[in-house]
Scaffold this motif. Structure first.
Motif, short mmCIF file in Angstrom:
data_model
loop_
_atom_site.label_atom_id
_atom_site.label_comp_id
_atom_site.label_asym_id
_atom_site.label_seq_id
_atom_site.Cartn_x
_atom_site.Cartn_y
_atom_site.Cartn_z
N TYR A 128 23.56 58.58 46.38
CA TYR A 128 22.59 58.26 47.43
C TYR A 128 22.81 56.79 47.51
O TYR A 128 22.29 55.80 46.88
N THR A 129 23.32 56.20 48.73
CA THR A 129 23.52 55.03 49.21
C THR A 129 22.70 54.40 49.99
O THR A 129 21.58 54.88 50.40
N PRO A 130 22.71 53.22 50.19
CA PRO A 130 21.96 52.33 51.28
C PRO A 130 21.68 53.10 52.30
O PRO A 130 20.67 52.88 52.85
N GLN A 131 22.87 53.65 53.04
CA GLN A 131 22.83 54.29 54.23
C GLN A 131 21.68 55.49 54.20
O GLN A 131 20.95 55.67 55.28
N ASP A 132 21.72 56.08 53.17
CA ASP A 132 20.79 57.36 53.06
C ASP A 132 19.42 56.85 53.07
O ASP A 132 18.50 57.47 53.65
N PHE A 133 19.16 55.80 52.20
CA PHE A 133 17.66 55.28 52.32
C PHE A 133 17.20 54.51 53.67
O PHE A 133 16.26 54.84 54.06
N ILE A 134 18.13 53.82 54.35
CA ILE A 134 18.14 53.45 55.82
C ILE A 134 17.66 54.86 56.52
O ILE A 134 16.64 54.52 57.53
N ALA A 135 18.28 55.68 56.42
CA ALA A 135 18.21 56.77 57.33
C ALA A 135 16.61 57.43 57.13
O ALA A 135 16.02 57.96 57.97
N LEU A 136 16.36 57.56 55.97
CA LEU A 136 14.82 57.68 55.47
C LEU A 136 13.83 56.91 56.04
O LEU A 136 12.75 57.24 56.83
#
Length: 413
Positions: free
Chosen positions: A86-94
């Motif tokens: 679960y990467t920073p990009q995953d949280f940014i997408a959320l």
């Protein structure tokens, strides 16, 4: 089997901070019956006050292949598995999915444009999507492990006595954070549960915290309170040396600002820190050059390189520096340059948990699965977020650890 009078859940999560809210939402959205408990009336107070009220929710520069670059603990590599999944990009997408405008401040640090409340509202909306039940304020008293029946794979493993009644669950997640900022509800609850179930703890101390100095020795610098400037700050020697290029802030009792908060996680009590007050300047060459052409006071020459208040306070340390630069001895100027480039001082301590942004130490990672965050010796018991001995740098790293450890846990419940 559960008692007739008690409610049963697939998972109970204690602590409605960043990690607890996110874990509850993820688990609920997987179809699990989830209860989220917190002793405070409000959720996520740490999110609310972080980043000047805008929440530095992650960091784009996080290198998931080398967590030791941005995380501290007995074994920083422990967090690699969760951060990779679960990467920073995953949280940014959320964040983007919820339409939350955000911006990068510097060094990969991402903040909500409007308010940290937007992040909290998003997490609550995600919990609602997962039909998470929330009990707040609700205190938890006795927690006990139930006898494992073996025959029933879905049988509850834990029973909790709470101020709202008795509940049972197969999976118990501790997301209660550390000891930092007690005024917003921080307690040692998570560490007590770890101790109850014989999980080892790494010694706790304040991290990302301002440093304090002996009152009398600090007096000449106390007058600089409020002054900020970019510096290089370091501690340790040789292989153990750690350094940051960040802003330093003088306070009445010592030093603060991003530079000091960062180095505080690496500093060992009783050891010195070293500060280069103008890391981009070659003071030795510049002072000698100025001596050949200027009749200004040394303080006035310095004021072109560092803030004038700092220059004035600095030259008070020696009569040799309180004169026109063309009258100063080369040796005196060389000593001044050396002092400015390597100001070495030993903190007497820190401002403690009341001002610390995080808690260093916590539940020993050796006792947990890095894939699931489950206690190896205690099936169904999980620890996530700050309560674990993983601490990130200033700049969104600790929130990313909260999201990643929560996600790893939720996927395995």
């Amino acid at each position: 089997m559960p008692q007739a009078s008690s409610l049963t859940f697939d998972a109970i999560i204690i602590g409605a901070g960043a990690a607890g809210l996110f874990c509850a939402a993820q688990a609920g959205q997987r179809g699990l019956k989830v209860l989220l408990i917190d002793h405070s009336e409000k959720v996520a107070e740490k999110i609310r006050i972080s980043g000047g009220g805008r929440c530095n929710f992650t960091n784009r520069d996080l290198d998931v292949r080398a967590p030791h670059k941005h995380f501290v603990g007995q074994n920083p590599q422990f967090c690699r598995s969760a951060l990779s999944k679960y990467t920073p990009q995953d949280f940014i997408a959320l964040i983007d999915k919820h339409g939350i405008a955000h911006h990068e401040k510097h060094k990969g640090q991402l903040f909500a444009d409007r308010s940290a409340e937007d992040i909290i509202d998003m997490l609550l909306a995600e919990c609602a999507d997962g039909k998470v039940e929330r009990w707040q304020p609700c205190s938890v008293g006795k927690i006990e492990a139930l006898a494992d029946t073996g025959a029933d794979a879905g049988a509850p493993r834990y029973q909790l006595e709470t101020s709202r009644g008795t509940v049972q669950t197969r999976s118990l997640v501790i997301a209660t954070g550390g000891l930092s900022i007690p005024k917003i509800g921080a307690t040692d609850f998570g560490y007590r549960i770890a101790t109850q179930f014989n999980l080892p703890l790494i010694e706790r101390r304040p991290g990302l915290v301002p440093m304090t100095f002996d009152g009398a020795a600090w007096e000449p610098y106390a007058q600089l309170a409020g002054l900020a400037l970019p510096v290089e700050i370091s501690t340790g020697s040789k292989k153990e040396r750690m350094a940051f290029l960040e802003d330093l802030l003088f306070t009445h009792r010592g030093l603060s600002g991003p530079a000091v908060l960062q180095i505080s996680s690496y500093w060992q009590p009783g050891t010195p820190i070293a500060i280069n007050l103008a890391p981009t300047e070659d003071f030795a060459a510049q002072l000698l050059e100025a001596k050949s052409r200027s009749k200004k006071l040394i303080a006035n020459e310095l004021a072109g390189k560092v803030p004038s208040r700092l220059a004035e306070a600095w030259v008070q340390q020696s009569p040799d520096w309180q004169r026109p630069i063309n009258e100063a001895a080369d040796k005196a100027l060389a000593k001044l340059a050396e002092k400015l480039s390597r100001w070495e001082l030993t903190p007497t301590g820190t401002e403690g948990y009341k001002k610390a942004e995080v808690t260093l130490g916590g539940v020993d990672t050796k006792a947990l699965s890095q894939q699931t965050m489950e206690a190896k010796s205690q099936p169904g018991l999980y620890f996530i977020g700050e309560v674990v001995d993983i601490t990130g740098w200033l700049g969104g790293y600790n929130f990313q650890w909260a999201w990643a450890s929560a996600h790893a846990c939720a996927q395995s419940l």
